[in-house]
Scaffold this motif. Structure first.
Motif, mmCIF file in Angstrom:
data_model
loop_
_atom_site.group_PDB
_atom_site.id
_atom_site.type_symbol
_atom_site.label_atom_id
_atom_site.label_comp_id
_atom_site.label_asym_id
_atom_site.label_seq_id
_atom_site.Cartn_x
_atom_site.Cartn_y
_atom_site.Cartn_z
ATOM 1 N N PHE A 49 0.803 -1.221 0.000
ATOM 2 C CA PHE A 49 0.000 0.000 0.000
ATOM 3 C C PHE A 49 0.844 1.282 0.000
ATOM 4 O O PHE A 49 0.301 2.371 -0.047
ATOM 5 C CB PHE A 49 -0.942 0.020 1.205
ATOM 6 C CG PHE A 49 -1.926 -1.112 1.192
ATOM 7 C CD1 PHE A 49 -2.908 -1.179 0.215
ATOM 8 C CD2 PHE A 49 -1.858 -2.123 2.133
ATOM 9 C CE1 PHE A 49 -3.806 -2.232 0.182
ATOM 10 C CE2 PHE A 49 -2.756 -3.171 2.112
ATOM 11 C CZ PHE A 49 -3.728 -3.220 1.130
ATOM 12 N N ILE A 50 2.152 1.152 0.070
ATOM 13 C CA ILE A 50 3.033 2.324 0.107
ATOM 14 C C ILE A 50 3.150 2.913 -1.293
ATOM 15 O O ILE A 50 3.444 2.204 -2.251
ATOM 16 C CB ILE A 50 4.433 1.954 0.642
ATOM 17 C CG1 ILE A 50 4.326 1.411 2.065
ATOM 18 C CG2 ILE A 50 5.367 3.156 0.596
ATOM 19 C CD1 ILE A 50 5.614 0.821 2.599
ATOM 20 N N SER A 51 2.936 4.206 -1.391
ATOM 21 C CA SER A 51 3.105 4.900 -2.667
ATOM 22 C C SER A 51 4.543 5.408 -2.755
ATOM 23 O O SER A 51 4.928 6.298 -2.002
ATOM 24 C CB SER A 51 2.138 6.079 -2.754
ATOM 25 O OG SER A 51 2.507 6.926 -3.820
ATOM 26 N N PRO A 52 5.332 4.861 -3.678
ATOM 27 C CA PRO A 52 6.723 5.319 -3.772
ATOM 28 C C PRO A 52 6.830 6.783 -4.178
ATOM 29 O O PRO A 52 7.716 7.500 -3.694
ATOM 30 C CB PRO A 52 7.352 4.388 -4.807
ATOM 31 C CG PRO A 52 6.219 3.749 -5.530
ATOM 32 C CD PRO A 52 5.037 3.790 -4.637
ATOM 33 N N VAL A 53 5.937 7.247 -5.028
ATOM 34 C CA VAL A 53 5.980 8.651 -5.473
ATOM 35 C C VAL A 53 5.722 9.592 -4.287
ATOM 36 O O VAL A 53 6.448 10.565 -4.083
ATOM 37 C CB VAL A 53 4.959 8.888 -6.605
ATOM 38 C CG1 VAL A 53 4.894 10.355 -6.980
ATOM 39 C CG2 VAL A 53 5.293 8.035 -7.809
ATOM 40 N N MET A 54 4.702 9.288 -3.503
ATOM 41 C CA MET A 54 4.381 10.130 -2.353
ATOM 42 C C MET A 54 5.480 10.056 -1.299
ATOM 43 O O MET A 54 5.819 11.062 -0.672
ATOM 44 C CB MET A 54 3.034 9.708 -1.749
ATOM 45 C CG MET A 54 2.548 10.644 -0.698
ATOM 46 S SD MET A 54 2.316 12.275 -1.438
ATOM 47 C CE MET A 54 1.539 13.111 -0.120
ATOM 48 N N THR A 55 6.052 8.892 -1.108
ATOM 49 C CA THR A 55 7.107 8.724 -0.118
ATOM 50 C C THR A 55 8.341 9.545 -0.494
ATOM 51 O O THR A 55 8.930 10.217 0.363
ATOM 52 C CB THR A 55 7.465 7.233 0.037
ATOM 53 O OG1 THR A 55 6.264 6.519 0.362
ATOM 54 C CG2 THR A 55 8.479 7.012 1.129
ATOM 55 N N VAL A 56 8.706 9.522 -1.757
ATOM 56 C CA VAL A 56 9.841 10.337 -2.220
ATOM 57 C C VAL A 56 9.522 11.826 -2.057
ATOM 58 O O VAL A 56 10.373 12.607 -1.614
ATOM 59 C CB VAL A 56 10.214 9.994 -3.679
ATOM 60 C CG1 VAL A 56 11.192 11.001 -4.254
ATOM 61 C CG2 VAL A 56 10.790 8.591 -3.755
ATOM 62 N N ALA A 57 8.299 12.214 -2.377
ATOM 63 C CA ALA A 57 7.891 13.618 -2.203
ATOM 64 C C ALA A 57 8.004 14.033 -0.745
ATOM 65 O O ALA A 57 8.493 15.141 -0.436
ATOM 66 C CB ALA A 57 6.466 13.825 -2.707
ATOM 67 N N LEU A 58 7.587 13.177 0.164
ATOM 68 C CA LEU A 58 7.677 13.491 1.590
ATOM 69 C C LEU A 58 9.125 13.531 2.061
ATOM 70 O O LEU A 58 9.464 14.299 2.968
ATOM 71 C CB LEU A 58 6.869 12.493 2.414
ATOM 72 C CG LEU A 58 5.357 12.710 2.348
ATOM 73 C CD1 LEU A 58 4.608 11.515 2.919
ATOM 74 C CD2 LEU A 58 4.960 13.987 3.066
ATOM 75 N N CYS A 59 9.998 12.743 1.460
ATOM 76 C CA CYS A 59 11.433 12.814 1.782
ATOM 77 C C CYS A 59 12.002 14.177 1.393
ATOM 78 O O CYS A 59 12.719 14.808 2.180
ATOM 79 C CB CYS A 59 12.206 11.703 1.077
ATOM 80 S SG CYS A 59 11.987 10.076 1.802
ATOM 81 N N PHE A 60 11.681 14.634 0.179
ATOM 82 C CA PHE A 60 12.149 15.956 -0.253
ATOM 83 C C PHE A 60 11.564 17.065 0.616
ATOM 84 O O PHE A 60 12.261 17.991 1.012
ATOM 85 C CB PHE A 60 11.813 16.211 -1.725
ATOM 86 C CG PHE A 60 12.737 15.524 -2.682
ATOM 87 C CD1 PHE A 60 14.091 15.811 -2.702
ATOM 88 C CD2 PHE A 60 12.252 14.577 -3.573
ATOM 89 C CE1 PHE A 60 14.950 15.178 -3.579
ATOM 90 C CE2 PHE A 60 13.100 13.934 -4.462
ATOM 91 C CZ PHE A 60 14.453 14.237 -4.462
ATOM 92 N N TYR A 61 10.278 16.954 0.923
ATOM 93 C CA TYR A 61 9.592 17.939 1.765
ATOM 94 C C TYR A 61 10.283 18.065 3.119
ATOM 95 O O TYR A 61 10.579 19.169 3.592
ATOM 96 C CB TYR A 61 8.123 17.512 1.924
ATOM 97 C CG TYR A 61 7.378 18.127 3.061
ATOM 98 C CD1 TYR A 61 6.891 19.424 2.994
ATOM 99 C CD2 TYR A 61 7.120 17.400 4.231
ATOM 100 C CE1 TYR A 61 6.184 19.987 4.040
ATOM 101 C CE2 TYR A 61 6.411 17.943 5.275
ATOM 102 C CZ TYR A 61 5.955 19.238 5.184
ATOM 103 O OH TYR A 61 5.258 19.790 6.213
ATOM 104 N N SER A 62 10.580 16.934 3.747
ATOM 105 C CA SER A 62 11.211 16.975 5.062
ATOM 106 C C SER A 62 12.645 17.489 4.982
ATOM 107 O O SER A 62 13.090 18.217 5.876
ATOM 108 C CB SER A 62 11.169 15.602 5.720
ATOM 109 O OG SER A 62 9.881 15.382 6.230
ATOM 110 N N ALA A 63 13.358 17.129 3.935
ATOM 111 C CA ALA A 63 14.732 17.627 3.783
ATOM 112 C C ALA A 63 14.740 19.148 3.637
ATOM 113 O O ALA A 63 15.570 19.834 4.248
ATOM 114 C CB ALA A 63 15.398 16.965 2.578
ATOM 115 N N ILE A 64 13.822 19.670 2.850
ATOM 116 C CA ILE A 64 13.741 21.121 2.655
ATOM 117 C C ILE A 64 13.406 21.825 3.967
ATOM 118 O O ILE A 64 14.026 22.834 4.334
ATOM 119 C CB ILE A 64 12.711 21.466 1.559
ATOM 120 C CG1 ILE A 64 13.240 21.029 0.197
ATOM 121 C CG2 ILE A 64 12.358 22.944 1.566
ATOM 122 C CD1 ILE A 64 12.194 20.998 -0.902
#
Length: 124
Positions: A49-64
């Motif tokens: 059920f994990i969305s890889p696209v959303m997970t990568v987006a959240l990684c960038f969001y948190s890094a920023i």
């Protein structure tokens, strides 16, 4: 030990601390803690059920936002801690997703996988 607790109590009673509790420097990060808490609670769920696209987006969001929390004056360490935690949680989720996709590469797809693939293609 008694002087340390007395000093802490005085700090908590100060006008500066009360002002901090009523600021966006406090409530913004408190509201953001829902994201890493949700990601951590999802560790027990099926990785399909994990969305890889959303997970990568959240990684960038948190890094920023980790960088923002570090650079803003005064530094917002509560926001930094929130996004640091979220970055770790999202990386764990991304690893789980990749491992799941690689381990199921040669397995036949079931109906839910076909529906999920169709939904992903619609987004493209």
């Amino acid at each position: 030990m008694a002087s340390l607790s007395k000093k802490l109590l005085e700090q908590l009673k100060s006008a500066e601390f009360r002002n901090y509790l009523m600021s966006t420097h406090f409530w913004g990060p408190v509201a953001n803690w829902g994201i890493p808490i949700a990601a951590i609670s999802d560790f027990r769920k099926d990785p399909k059920f994990i969305s890889p696209v959303m997970t990568v987006a959240l990684c960038f969001y948190s890094a920023i936002f980790m960088r923002f929390a570090w650079k803003v004056k005064p530094q917002n360490m509560l926001l930094f801690a929130c996004h640091f935690t979220n970055e770790g949680a999202q990386l764990v989720q991304l690893t789980r997703c990749i491992n799941y996709k690689l381990s199921n590469k040669n397995k036949p797809m079931d109906v839910s996988d076909i529906q999920e693939t169709a939904a992903e293609k619609k987004l493209e």
